[in-house]
Design a protein around this motif. Structure first.
Motif, PDB file in Angstrom:
ATOM      1  N   GLU A   1       0.861  -1.185   0.000  1.00  0.00           N
ATOM      2  CA  GLU A   1       0.000   0.000   0.000  1.00  0.00           C
ATOM      3  C   GLU A   1       0.892   1.227   0.000  1.00  0.00           C
ATOM      4  O   GLU A   1       1.974   1.220   0.605  1.00  0.00           O
ATOM      5  N   ASN A   2       0.431   2.246  -0.686  1.00  0.00           N
ATOM      6  CA  ASN A   2       1.244   3.457  -0.759  1.00  0.00           C
ATOM      7  C   ASN A   2       1.027   4.277   0.497  1.00  0.00           C
ATOM      8  O   ASN A   2       0.171   5.149   0.557  1.00  0.00           O
ATOM      9  N   GLN A   3       1.805   3.963   1.545  1.00  0.00           N
ATOM     10  CA  GLN A   3       1.678   4.708   2.784  1.00  0.00           C
ATOM     11  C   GLN A   3       2.972   5.455   3.065  1.00  0.00           C
ATOM     12  O   GLN A   3       4.048   4.996   2.685  1.00  0.00           O
ATOM     13  N   PRO A   4       2.868   6.596   3.772  1.00  0.00           N
ATOM     14  CA  PRO A   4       4.080   7.367   4.044  1.00  0.00           C
ATOM     15  C   PRO A   4       5.034   6.564   4.941  1.00  0.00           C
ATOM     16  O   PRO A   4       4.606   5.724   5.724  1.00  0.00           O
ATOM     17  N   GLY A   5       6.266   6.822   4.813  1.00  0.00           N
ATOM     18  CA  GLY A   5       7.271   6.135   5.618  1.00  0.00           C
ATOM     19  C   GLY A   5       7.444   4.712   5.137  1.00  0.00           C
ATOM     20  O   GLY A   5       7.114   4.372   4.005  1.00  0.00           O
ATOM     21  N   GLY A   6       7.931   3.862   5.977  1.00  0.00           N
ATOM     22  CA  GLY A   6       8.116   2.454   5.645  1.00  0.00           C
ATOM     23  C   GLY A   6       9.334   2.233   4.777  1.00  0.00           C
ATOM     24  O   GLY A   6      10.067   3.179   4.435  1.00  0.00           O
ATOM     25  N   TYR A   7       9.516   0.990   4.414  1.00  0.00           N
ATOM     26  CA  TYR A   7      10.700   0.577   3.675  1.00  0.00           C
ATOM     27  C   TYR A   7      10.519   0.829   2.199  1.00  0.00           C
ATOM     28  O   TYR A   7       9.602   0.345   1.582  1.00  0.00           O
ATOM     29  N   ARG A   8      11.407   1.624   1.626  1.00  0.00           N
ATOM     30  CA  ARG A   8      11.320   1.926   0.184  1.00  0.00           C
ATOM     31  C   ARG A   8      12.654   1.625  -0.494  1.00  0.00           C
ATOM     32  O   ARG A   8      13.464   2.524  -0.699  1.00  0.00           O
ATOM     33  N   PRO A   9      12.896   0.373  -0.823  1.00  0.00           N
ATOM     34  CA  PRO A   9      14.192   0.052  -1.421  1.00  0.00           C
ATOM     35  C   PRO A   9      14.318   0.648  -2.819  1.00  0.00           C
ATOM     36  O   PRO A   9      13.330   1.013  -3.445  1.00  0.00           O
ATOM     37  N   HIS A  10      15.529   0.749  -3.303  1.00  0.00           N
ATOM     38  CA  HIS A  10      15.786   1.264  -4.644  1.00  0.00           C
ATOM     39  C   HIS A  10      16.073   0.109  -5.592  1.00  0.00           C
ATOM     40  O   HIS A  10      16.545  -0.942  -5.179  1.00  0.00           O
ATOM     41  N   VAL A  11      15.804   0.374  -6.839  1.00  0.00           N
ATOM     42  CA  VAL A  11      16.069  -0.635  -7.872  1.00  0.00           C
ATOM     43  C   VAL A  11      17.546  -1.030  -7.811  1.00  0.00           C
ATOM     44  O   VAL A  11      18.418  -0.178  -7.682  1.00  0.00           O
ATOM     45  N   GLY A  12      17.791  -2.339  -7.869  1.00  0.00           N
ATOM     46  CA  GLY A  12      19.165  -2.836  -7.831  1.00  0.00           C
ATOM     47  C   GLY A  12      19.584  -3.310  -6.449  1.00  0.00           C
ATOM     48  O   GLY A  12      20.545  -4.058  -6.297  1.00  0.00           O
ATOM     49  N   GLU A  13      18.867  -2.871  -5.412  1.00  0.00           N
ATOM     50  CA  GLU A  13      19.217  -3.282  -4.043  1.00  0.00           C
ATOM     51  C   GLU A  13      18.835  -4.724  -3.792  1.00  0.00           C
ATOM     52  O   GLU A  13      17.957  -5.273  -4.433  1.00  0.00           O
ATOM     53  N   GLU A  14      19.506  -5.316  -2.807  1.00  0.00           N
ATOM     54  CA  GLU A  14      19.140  -6.648  -2.331  1.00  0.00           C
ATOM     55  C   GLU A  14      17.971  -6.488  -1.375  1.00  0.00           C
ATOM     56  O   GLU A  14      18.009  -5.631  -0.479  1.00  0.00           O
ATOM     57  N   VAL A  15      16.912  -7.279  -1.571  1.00  0.00           N
ATOM     58  CA  VAL A  15      15.786  -7.202  -0.641  1.00  0.00           C
ATOM     59  C   VAL A  15      15.360  -8.615  -0.269  1.00  0.00           C
ATOM     60  O   VAL A  15      15.604  -9.573  -1.003  1.00  0.00           O
ATOM     61  N   ALA A  16      14.698  -8.728   0.867  1.00  0.00           N
ATOM     62  CA  ALA A  16      14.144 -10.019   1.274  1.00  0.00           C
ATOM     63  C   ALA A  16      12.644  -9.963   1.128  1.00  0.00           C
ATOM     64  O   ALA A  16      11.997  -9.022   1.574  1.00  0.00           O
ATOM     65  N   VAL A  17      12.093 -10.938   0.420  1.00  0.00           N
ATOM     66  CA  VAL A  17      10.647 -11.048   0.328  1.00  0.00           C
ATOM     67  C   VAL A  17      10.228 -12.070   1.379  1.00  0.00           C
ATOM     68  O   VAL A  17      10.751 -13.186   1.408  1.00  0.00           O
ATOM     69  N   SER A  18       9.276 -11.705   2.233  1.00  0.00           N
ATOM     70  CA  SER A  18       8.976 -12.579   3.374  1.00  0.00           C
ATOM     71  C   SER A  18       7.491 -12.868   3.479  1.00  0.00           C
ATOM     72  O   SER A  18       6.663 -12.205   2.851  1.00  0.00           O
ATOM     73  N   TRP A  19       7.174 -13.868   4.246  1.00  0.00           N
ATOM     74  CA  TRP A  19       5.781 -14.209   4.461  1.00  0.00           C
ATOM     75  C   TRP A  19       5.596 -14.995   5.749  1.00  0.00           C
ATOM     76  O   TRP A  19       6.541 -15.617   6.229  1.00  0.00           O
ATOM     77  N   THR A  20       4.402 -14.936   6.277  1.00  0.00           N
ATOM     78  CA  THR A  20       4.081 -15.762   7.444  1.00  0.00           C
ATOM     79  C   THR A  20       3.455 -17.052   6.913  1.00  0.00           C
ATOM     80  O   THR A  20       3.008 -17.128   5.772  1.00  0.00           O
ATOM     81  N   LEU A  21       3.417 -18.022   7.741  1.00  0.00           N
ATOM     82  CA  LEU A  21       2.963 -19.342   7.320  1.00  0.00           C
ATOM     83  C   LEU A  21       1.544 -19.307   6.742  1.00  0.00           C
ATOM     84  O   LEU A  21       1.245 -19.960   5.749  1.00  0.00           O
ATOM     85  N   ASP A  22       0.677 -18.481   7.346  1.00  0.00           N
ATOM     86  CA  ASP A  22      -0.715 -18.476   6.870  1.00  0.00           C
ATOM     87  C   ASP A  22      -0.920 -17.641   5.608  1.00  0.00           C
ATOM     88  O   ASP A  22      -2.010 -17.551   5.081  1.00  0.00           O
ATOM     89  N   ALA A  23       0.140 -17.029   5.142  1.00  0.00           N
ATOM     90  CA  ALA A  23      -0.004 -16.220   3.918  1.00  0.00           C
ATOM     91  C   ALA A  23       0.121 -17.061   2.660  1.00  0.00           C
ATOM     92  O   ALA A  23      -0.271 -16.630   1.573  1.00  0.00           O
ATOM     93  N   ILE A  24       0.671 -18.229   2.781  1.00  0.00           N
ATOM     94  CA  ILE A  24       0.894 -19.034   1.578  1.00  0.00           C
ATOM     95  C   ILE A  24      -0.026 -20.241   1.536  1.00  0.00           C
ATOM     96  O   ILE A  24      -0.600 -20.653   2.537  1.00  0.00           O
TER      97      ILE A  24
END
Lengths: 364, 304, 303
Positions: free
Chosen positions: A336-359
């Motif tokens: 969601e487009n909310q102010p603040g939060g994590y905004r990585p830049h293109v090319g950066e290493e990022v971790a995509v994560s999930w909780t068990l009930d999300a999958i």
């Protein structure tokens, strides 16, 4: 009205019950051994890509096509071999099929006239049906003088005036433009609640099915893959096709290790519940909006994750979609487009994560 | 319409002049014929003042009158029968699959494309053989006349009617018929209340075409006619070969008038059927673009 | 083409569908179709296919001494006779006149059809109606009109005399026949040409001019190739009936200009050589069939 009595006796009798229904056109199997029960009063959607057999299924219920094999019951009565004019169902056709040489009124009255209903009764019921779909004042128009939305209402009134036990709708909103379609979605739903008749509609538009239907049957290549409520289908698709067809999704190739563990294609074992045999090839289905994104070293302890490189960011206004490339897969993450939060830049290493009930683990 | 598409300058002038000349070519002979049919001079090319004498001659000419009535009877009878048979054939071909469908389809096209002279020969030989059989088997000494003419006209008219009705049926969605069945109509009622009202313009168009073709035909009729009866075109054709007379002028003008009335009727019918839009324009467009016209072209062309 | 499945009448009560039922339903539909087609089918077999067969048989028969025809002992004599100089001359003359008529029609009709196609819809339709009128009027009468015009005291001759061109006798010449054929069949050229030109996106003409093509280049490189289906369709529609013409040469032509159609008729009415007439009719029909196949191949059906 004896049949009405019948169905009060047993609330369990399905409005439409298909048992092992198959339809072949020459060597082509259009509908393959389908079992389906649609409950009385339900708003049911048959969803699938074009050519999946959904329209053929609907036409068999209408009587416009006879099944090659199998039983088709309407409120408990076998109807598979009845011609369309002897079935207590009516259809709203895809392009409405209004009789161009008749007025709105005559179109609506047609079914009653054919059933030899008394004249006065016809007049009353036609008026009633016309006001039900809010077309008062247009009785004397011809279909060419109506807008798309108005035509659709006429088609609805023409079918509903007969008080069918089941109303069949073939892509009812397909011919309308987007705005009108959204408007009509709500209206159809309200109408169905008002008349309390079982509605079965066919659509290729998953959003339409999710918004309107009580339950959805997903078809592909003649097979009925899954039947369930919109939430069930969205959250627990039975296989890759359903997961992909309904909404956006990420599918990670994996195989079953145990009943609560799967092995991703990169060799990492992660928790994932399934009742499939060990070794079965599966896919882990992770909806973009359910995925989290963190710097690789800041993944919360209760979450699983995979690390990749951020390839692109698509700005949607209310949300942002991040595309993350792993060596062996590509993931989309929607935030969601909310102010603040994590905004990585293109090319950066990022971790995509999930909780068990999300999958969910689905058959590949 | 814009810029370069519109011919300009000398090109435009040349094209416009050319078009006027084409129309002059089309209508001048007809105009001259009409004018001289009122000319009080035995010489058909000389103006001798206004008279209706030749028209009176036409009315009083008993052979011509006979021929007119033969023509009218043949035209009406062959039209009615070919409309019924042709419409049934169109329904069968457009709405059903059945064994022999392809052969039937081909057989139905043949009378449209066959040269008139060939069909005339067919009729001559057929009736010769047919009447022989009738006489030897039933002892019935049949003669060519009204009956044989009508039979031969039906043989080509069925095809034209079915082509026109088929075009109309093809343009009509089958879903309409499904909708009627879904709304409790029986097959008959579906036809009566949905299919038929939809194809009426096609049926009417086919009927007018059949009438026109029947009233126009010379060659086939000539070979199918006998001493008993002959049609107006065949009789007039015989007169023309003997020479030009004011009487033929007058008769021709009346035949012309009949043709024009039929065209007007057919345009009016198409106008009637073309709901919405500017009627006359629609009618003209349909008349040109409808598949039926193409076949009219073939027939009318081949007819002579 | 999906068909509403048909239900055999004999199965009154509802039952579980089976492949046998489905087959029976299909058969019932098929029977219904066949029954609908039957009246016309039977009629055409009896009064069209059988006569055609008789003509074929006659074309292989022999004329006997009394002017009758012997049906026994089939042979190709009648077809061999087509190679004889008299018949060959007639065939070539008919062919030549038909080609000439087609070319004249094409040259006259093309600019005319193009002009119509570039008018505003209102004018266009009006112009078309005025092509349709001669198209629908009695063919015999239209030929007769020329007989009046070209006759020796006809308007044409009078004008020619008045202009000092002397007494020009056109009637009963080949020219008169060609005039009559062009007059009779010009609408058959105009309408398909118009239909195919109208279908062309005329902005292509603009594009061509924009790319420095001259008017003639645009016509040759853009307009003509795109309207080719109309050219072919129109040519066949004119050529084929011209080849078999009978009425026009009878009314406007003379004894020296016997054409195929008249020759066939003569074989039956006066010469009483039915086998030769039958074989010529067959040849004529074969030409027509080939032309028609070409016509359908080039999409003429849609014009």
């Amino acid at each position: 009205m004896s049949d009405r009595g019948d169905h009060q006796v047993s609330e369990q009798i399905a409005a439409v019950k298909l048992t092992a229904i198959t339809k072949r056109f020459g060597s082509v199997v259009a509908v393959d051994n389908v079992d389906l029960e649609i409950a009385d009063g339900e708003f049911f959607a048959l969803l699938g890509p074009s050519g999946c057999g959904k329209t053929t299924t609907l036409r068999m219920v209408a009587g416009l096509e006879f099944p090659t094999e199998g039983s088709l019951k309407i409120f408990g009565d076998e109807a598979g071999t009845l011609p369309p004019n002897k079935r207590p169902v009516n259809t709203v056709f895809q392009d409405y099929a209004l009789f161009p040489h008749m007025t709105v009124e005559a179109n609506v009255a047609f079914g009653l006239k054919m059933q030899r209903v008394a004249k006065q009764e016809i007049a009353g019921r036609v008026q009633e049906a016309i006001s039900l779909v809010r077309l008062e004042g247009l009785e004397q128009r011809r279909s060419q003088q109506l807008s798309g939305g108005q035509r659709q209402r006429v088609a609805l009134a023409r079918a509903l005036v007969n008080r069918p036990k089941v109303l069949l709708l073939d892509e009812p909103l397909g011919a309308l433009d987007l705005k009108l379609r959204q408007e009509m979605q709500g209206e159809l739903k309200a109408l169905q609640r008002e008349v309390g008749i079982t509605f079965v509609f066919v659509t290729h538009d998953q959003e339409e099915a999710l918004t309107m239907a009580d339950r959805i049957g997903v078809m592909n290549e003649g097979e009925l893959l899954q039947v369930g409520t919109p939430a069930e289908i969205y959250e627990h698709p039975v296989n890759r096709f359903v997961a992909n067809f309904i909404g956006q999704t990420n599918l990670l190739d994996a195989s079953v290790v145990s009943n609560d563990t799967v092995c991703l294609a990169n060799g990492v074992h992660i928790p994932g519940k399934s009742d499939l045999p060990v070794g079965t090839r599966v896919a882990v289905c992770l909806r973009p909006e359910r995925a989290g994104m963190h710097p690789p070293e800041e993944v919360p302890a209760d979450q699983q994750s995979v690390v990749g490189r951020l390839e692109s960011v698509t700005y949607l206004g209310n949300a942002l979609v991040y595309t993350v490339v792993l060596g062996w897969a590509r993931l989309e993450v929607r935030r969601e487009n909310q102010p603040g939060g994590y905004r990585p830049h293109v090319g950066e290493e990022v971790a995509v994560s999930w909780t068990l009930d999300a999958i969910s683990v689905v058959r590949a | 319409m814009s810029s370069t598409v519109q011919p300009r300058g000398t090109t435009k002038i040349a094209l416009t002049a050319h078009s006027w000349l084409v129309y002059l070519f089309f209508f001048a002979p007809i105009f001259v014929l009409i004018v001289f049919s009122f000319s009080d001079d035995r010489n058909v090319g000389r103006w001798g003042g206004f008279t209706l004498e030749w028209y009176q001659d036409f009315v009083e000419h008993s052979q011509l009158q006979n021929a007119v009535w033969v023509s009218v009877r043949v035209a009406l009878l062959s039209t009615v029968i070919s409309v019924v048979l042709g419409t049934l054939a169109a329904l069968a071909l457009e709405r059903f699959k059945f064994r022999g469908r392809k052969v039937f389809d081909a057989l139905l096209y043949l009378p449209i494309i066959i040269p008139d002279v060939t069909m005339a020969v067919m009729m001559l030989l057929f009736f010769a053989e047919f009447f022989d059989i009738l006489e030897s088997v039933f002892g019935w000494d049949a003669q060519k006349g009204l009956g044989s003419i009508t039979i031969s006209h039906i043989a080509f008219n069925i095809s034209f009617v079915s082509v026109v009705v088929r075009a109309r049926l093809a343009g009509m969605s089958e879903v309409l018929e499904e909708a009627a069945l879904d709304l409790y109509a029986t097959r008959w009622k579906t036809f009566r209340y949905v299919t038929f009202p939809q194809i009426v313009p096609g049926v009417a168009g086919g009927a007018l075409l059949a009438l026109t073709l029947s009233l126009d035909d010379v060659v086939i009729t000539q070979f199918a006619a006998g001493p008993g009866a002959t049609t107006l075109p065949v009789f007039v054709f015989g007169l023309i070969r003997r020479g030009v007379t004011p009487l033929i002028n007058a008769t021709s003008v009346l035949m012309l008038a009949a043709s024009v009335i039929l065209v007007a009727l057919s345009l009016a019918f198409q106008q009637f059927s073309g709901r919405g839009g500017r009627p006359s324009l629609r009618a003209a467009r349909q008349a040109v673009s409808a598949p039926s016209t193409t076949n009219t072209q073939i027939k009318e062309g081949i007819n002579q | 083409m999906t068909m509403v499945a048909d239900r055999p009448e004999w199965l009154e009560e509802a039952a579980v569908a089976t492949p046998e039922f489905e087959k029976a339903a299909e058969r019932a539909a098929s029977r219904r179709g066949f029954l609908l087609s039957l009246p016309a089918y039977a009629y055409l077999v009896l009064f069209f296919a059988v006569p055609l067969g008789i003509v074929m048989i006659y074309s292989f028969a022999t004329r006997n001494r009394f002017g009758g025809t012997d049906l026994s002992g089939w042979n190709l004599d009648a077809y061999r006779k087509l190679g004889e100089p008299i018949v060959r001359d007639i065939l070539f003359r008919s062919l030549w006149l038909a080609i000439l008529t087609t070319l004249i029609c094409l040259v006259v009709a093309y600019p005319f059809a193009y002009f119509i196609a570039t008018r505003t819809p209102l004018v266009r339709n009006l112009m078309l109606v005025f092509v349709m009128i001669p198209f629908w009027t009695n063919f015999l009468v239209r030929n007769y009109a020329w007989r009046v015009l070209l006759g020796n005291d006809g308007l044409f001759t009078n004008i020619s005399e008045a202009l000092g061109l002397g007494e020009r006798e056109l009637l009963f010449t080949t020219s008169a026949v060609v005039i009559g054929l062009v007059y009779g069949f010009l609408p058959f050229m105009v309408l398909p040409l118009y239909a195919s030109i109208e279908r062309i996106d005329l902005s292509l003409v603009e594009a061509s001019r924009d790319l420095y093509a001259s008017g003639f280049q645009t016509f040759r490189r853009v307009l003509l190739p795109l309207s080719m289906p109309g050219v072919i369709a129109g040519s066949i529609l004119v050529f084929v009936p011209s080849l078999g013409a009978y009425v026009t040469p009878e009314i406007l032509g003379g004894a020296k200009t016997t054409l195929l159609g008249s020759y066939i008729v003569t074989q039956f009415l006066t010469a009483r050589n039915w086998p030769v007439g039958a074989s010529l009719s067959f040849v004529l029909m074969a030409v027509m069939l080939v032309a028609t196949l070409v016509y359908f191949r080039t999409g003429g059906r849609n014009l």
